[in-house]
Design a protein around this motif. Sequence first.
Motif, PDB file in Angstrom:
ATOM      1  N   THR A  17       0.854  -1.286   0.061  1.00  0.00           N
ATOM      2  CA  THR A  17       0.085   0.001  -0.325  1.00  0.00           C
ATOM      3  C   THR A  17       1.180   1.722  -0.212  1.00  0.00           C
ATOM      4  O   THR A  17       0.673   1.937  -0.569  1.00  0.00           O
ATOM      5  CB  THR A  17      -0.855   0.178   1.714  1.00  0.00           C
ATOM      6  N   ALA A  20       2.308   1.742  -3.038  1.00  0.00           N
ATOM      7  CA  ALA A  20       1.343   1.916  -3.916  1.00  0.00           C
ATOM      8  C   ALA A  20       0.986   3.751  -4.359  1.00  0.00           C
ATOM      9  O   ALA A  20       1.270   4.805  -5.189  1.00  0.00           O
ATOM     10  CB  ALA A  20       0.542   0.807  -4.398  1.00  0.00           C
ATOM     11  N   VAL A  21       1.248   3.999  -2.727  1.00  0.00           N
ATOM     12  CA  VAL A  21       0.433   5.441  -2.750  1.00  0.00           C
ATOM     13  C   VAL A  21       1.590   5.905  -3.446  1.00  0.00           C
ATOM     14  O   VAL A  21       1.121   7.289  -3.727  1.00  0.00           O
ATOM     15  CB  VAL A  21      -0.056   5.243  -1.315  1.00  0.00           C
ATOM     16  N   PRO A  28      -0.003  -5.278 -11.029  1.00  0.00           N
ATOM     17  CA  PRO A  28      -1.207  -4.859 -11.341  1.00  0.00           C
ATOM     18  C   PRO A  28      -2.158  -5.092 -10.530  1.00  0.00           C
ATOM     19  O   PRO A  28      -3.338  -4.656 -10.120  1.00  0.00           O
ATOM     20  CB  PRO A  28      -1.405  -5.662 -12.172  1.00  0.00           C
ATOM     21  N   ILE A  30      -2.458  -5.464  -6.214  1.00  0.00           N
ATOM     22  CA  ILE A  30      -1.897  -3.995  -5.099  1.00  0.00           C
ATOM     23  C   ILE A  30      -2.492  -4.333  -3.773  1.00  0.00           C
ATOM     24  O   ILE A  30      -1.441  -4.574  -2.954  1.00  0.00           O
ATOM     25  CB  ILE A  30      -1.883  -2.617  -5.144  1.00  0.00           C
ATOM     26  N   GLU A 134     -19.734  -4.189  -9.131  1.00  0.00           N
ATOM     27  CA  GLU A 134     -20.190  -3.276  -7.657  1.00  0.00           C
ATOM     28  C   GLU A 134     -19.486  -4.070  -6.976  1.00  0.00           C
ATOM     29  O   GLU A 134     -18.687  -3.055  -5.085  1.00  0.00           O
ATOM     30  CB  GLU A 134     -21.804  -4.208  -6.947  1.00  0.00           C
ATOM     31  N   CYS A 136     -16.116  -5.010  -6.857  1.00  0.00           N
ATOM     32  CA  CYS A 136     -15.262  -4.216  -7.040  1.00  0.00           C
ATOM     33  C   CYS A 136     -14.754  -2.680  -6.500  1.00  0.00           C
ATOM     34  O   CYS A 136     -14.194  -2.249  -6.201  1.00  0.00           O
ATOM     35  CB  CYS A 136     -14.941  -4.943  -9.172  1.00  0.00           C
ATOM     36  N   ARG A 137     -15.876  -2.073  -7.122  1.00  0.00           N
ATOM     37  CA  ARG A 137     -16.107  -0.852  -6.316  1.00  0.00           C
ATOM     38  C   ARG A 137     -16.058  -1.051  -5.169  1.00  0.00           C
ATOM     39  O   ARG A 137     -16.066   0.520  -5.015  1.00  0.00           O
ATOM     40  CB  ARG A 137     -17.206  -0.263  -6.939  1.00  0.00           C
ATOM     41  N   ALA A 138     -16.627  -2.096  -4.541  1.00  0.00           N
ATOM     42  CA  ALA A 138     -16.335  -1.651  -3.328  1.00  0.00           C
ATOM     43  C   ALA A 138     -15.614  -2.422  -2.213  1.00  0.00           C
ATOM     44  O   ALA A 138     -15.013  -1.841  -1.513  1.00  0.00           O
ATOM     45  CB  ALA A 138     -18.102  -2.081  -2.467  1.00  0.00           C
ATOM     46  N   GLY A 139     -14.589  -2.514  -3.124  1.00  0.00           N
ATOM     47  CA  GLY A 139     -12.773  -3.191  -3.074  1.00  0.00           C
ATOM     48  C   GLY A 139     -13.160  -3.749  -2.952  1.00  0.00           C
ATOM     49  O   GLY A 139     -12.410  -4.449  -1.274  1.00  0.00           O
ATOM     50  N   LEU A 157     -16.195  -5.719 -18.964  1.00  0.00           N
ATOM     51  CA  LEU A 157     -16.587  -4.509 -17.860  1.00  0.00           C
ATOM     52  C   LEU A 157     -16.668  -5.093 -16.786  1.00  0.00           C
ATOM     53  O   LEU A 157     -15.723  -4.114 -15.432  1.00  0.00           O
ATOM     54  CB  LEU A 157     -18.277  -3.865 -17.986  1.00  0.00           C
ATOM     55  N   ALA A 160     -12.272  -4.949 -16.762  1.00  0.00           N
ATOM     56  CA  ALA A 160     -11.844  -3.056 -16.348  1.00  0.00           C
ATOM     57  C   ALA A 160     -12.460  -3.070 -14.629  1.00  0.00           C
ATOM     58  O   ALA A 160     -11.534  -2.885 -13.954  1.00  0.00           O
ATOM     59  CB  ALA A 160     -12.801  -2.403 -17.210  1.00  0.00           C
ATOM     60  N   ARG A 163      -9.529  -4.484 -13.331  1.00  0.00           N
ATOM     61  CA  ARG A 163      -8.388  -3.838 -13.038  1.00  0.00           C
ATOM     62  C   ARG A 163      -8.313  -2.895 -12.671  1.00  0.00           C
ATOM     63  O   ARG A 163      -6.946  -2.440 -11.706  1.00  0.00           O
ATOM     64  CB  ARG A 163      -7.972  -3.844 -14.573  1.00  0.00           C
ATOM     65  N   ARG A 164      -9.228  -1.540 -12.634  1.00  0.00           N
ATOM     66  CA  ARG A 164      -9.311  -0.835 -12.452  1.00  0.00           C
ATOM     67  C   ARG A 164      -9.029  -0.871 -10.781  1.00  0.00           C
ATOM     68  O   ARG A 164      -8.242   0.056 -10.513  1.00  0.00           O
ATOM     69  CB  ARG A 164     -10.641  -0.083 -12.680  1.00  0.00           C
ATOM     70  N   TYR A 165      -9.558  -2.035 -10.007  1.00  0.00           N
ATOM     71  CA  TYR A 165      -9.316  -1.254  -8.599  1.00  0.00           C
ATOM     72  C   TYR A 165      -8.597  -2.352  -8.017  1.00  0.00           C
ATOM     73  O   TYR A 165      -8.710  -2.518  -6.738  1.00  0.00           O
ATOM     74  CB  TYR A 165     -10.563  -1.310  -8.058  1.00  0.00           C
TER      75      TYR A 165
END
Lengths: 424, 239
Positions: A17, A20-21, A28, A30, A134, A136-139, A157, A160, A163-165
């Motif tokens: 972490t 990464a920050v 890819p 993290i 959803e 992934c968006r929620a981590g 989608l 994506a 990978r995005r999160y």
Amino acid sequence: MNHGTSSTRREFLKTATGAAVTGVFAAPYIITSKALGDDTTPPASDRIVMGGIGIGNQGGGDQGAFLGRGDVQYVAVCDVRKKWRDGAKDRVNGRNKNSDCAAYNDFRELLARDDIDAVHIGTPDHWHAIMVIEACRAGKDAYCQKPETLTLREGPLMIAAARRYSRIVSGGSQRVREDFNNLVGPCWNGELGAIKSVNVRDFGPLSQLCNLPAQETPADIDWEMWLGPAPWQPYNSGRCDGNFGTGGNSWRSYVDYSGGSLTDWGAHLFGGATFASDVCELQPTAAVFHKADGQLGAYVTLTYPNGLEIHHRRPDQLKPEGPQIDGGKIQIHGDGVKRDPKPAPGYKGGGGIHGDFIHCVKTREKPFRDIELGVNTMVALHLLTIAYRLQRTVKWDAATQQFPGDEEAGRMVDRARRQPWFLS
Amino acid sequence: MADDAAKLDSACEALKAYNWGADKNALQPIEDAIVSTSSDAAARAALEARLIAVLESDVSRDAKDYVCRALAVIGSTASVPSLATLLAKEELSHMARFALERIPSVQAADALRAALATVSGDLKVGVLSSLGNRGDAASVTQIAAALGDADSKVAAAAAAALGSIRTPEAAKALAAAKPIAAAMSIVIDSRLACAEAFLAQGKMEDARAIYMLLVGESNPKLIRLAATRGIQTCLEQKR
């Protein structure tokens, strides 16, 4: 917890972490969600905190696999059917010897919990994409049952979002790695030479339109939520019960919720065929429709960029020159020019595909059935389906995810979802 | 041929009486005609006209549902007016979109865009999502207007649609958005989607500009990490 290295998962995640920050960590994957910790929340324990969404039938099997692991802390279940929900909750509480397991009707409430690292998803197929994205968006990391997608548009989608999160997302076919070792060995050790063609036999019908009559909706099901993004239809037990049947008494029979046996068993068999023949990272360039000819039924051949052909139920069998292996449901033939062996990929960690997922949640490695590979198999199956439905050949451009110059097939890339659900 | 025509006539009659629980095999000639007219424009137009007539008549919800599914495959501009009238109807709006979303003509997009002014709540969510799924760049201004909707589901659907369209104009609208709090996470997700599209197009500076705005401390950690990774990718691709 000892993972066979000198650092714990928590220490690894802290390091990852921080790196990464500050922009020096380029891997890819993290970090897990809750394992980050913050000023008000302590870091997660070394166990993966999990919840399950869609717990009936196969989802219940997945729950059992995760629940039985010492490195998983199972804390929540979600199902729109009370009988499944309550049963799943009782299993968790029995295992944990407490009454702490939370039970939800709405998956969004489960995903909103900060303490959950990962979820497994075992709903009917029409929910998979929305729930994975959803999550992934929620981590959350996610293990999603196969068939991973219901339409072609969903796959990119889902990839994506993963990978995005930087999420670990695994598809859910255990048979890809476990059922076809008699084929994988000779293919990967070079005995067969270059793989030239494959014939996948023996799986069943396309899904069909459902027109079952209305029945009184039982009190123990949230029917609107069961339907979710699918077209509204009245409750009928034959529409939503069952799991593997495709004879009209199971959701898997019907086009609004499933691709039928073609995508259900197909996820296993084409997953296995593409893994054995080492094209699981590719998508087909075409699905060639062969009309019925006399006694021989119609069939479809997928062509791959490397020249490989994978036939679906080719009725005259493969009779090629060169060696072949008949594995029953899958038949493979090569050119016989021996090649250098390559090690076939396998599960990481112990405990089959579920253990592979948990291992990768901890280490941030790609799982054996990374979502991209699951999607590639699903693309092959959707192309087959569309070729059968249109009864003609369709060509596919993997780069643009379109049928070039084919408006009619292009209409089948996706379908509108029922409000208020949407996909992006 | 005459036999096929008679079967199709019979199926169209059966469709008028169709309802959940009816024999769907009676409609098989319509399914067959959808396939067989693939390369016969005149026959397909005739089939479409028959289906539109059923859609405009007083038939069951299930029959209209069936027609919309068929028009998703064979519908043309000719179907658009009939479908458009259903967009504001609670029970039929989704299936109208089921067809309109898949009809490639600009008139289908026009109909969806026009409906934004007449529907609200969940129906508006649906129309916004259909415009997004079509990647309808011509609708960015109208979609952006819904970003400030007081209904968080509408605002989120507008953001998601712009994230699907992913043009520079869509990215600008998302950057300027001040949605209610419940829709903010989808706005940010869509901005990340736009940045990824710019990266794929080689527009490194445009992508980096989005990531730089999302990497700040005010954003959730998950977003900061995604933005950091995006910046890293921009740097790597620049080398």
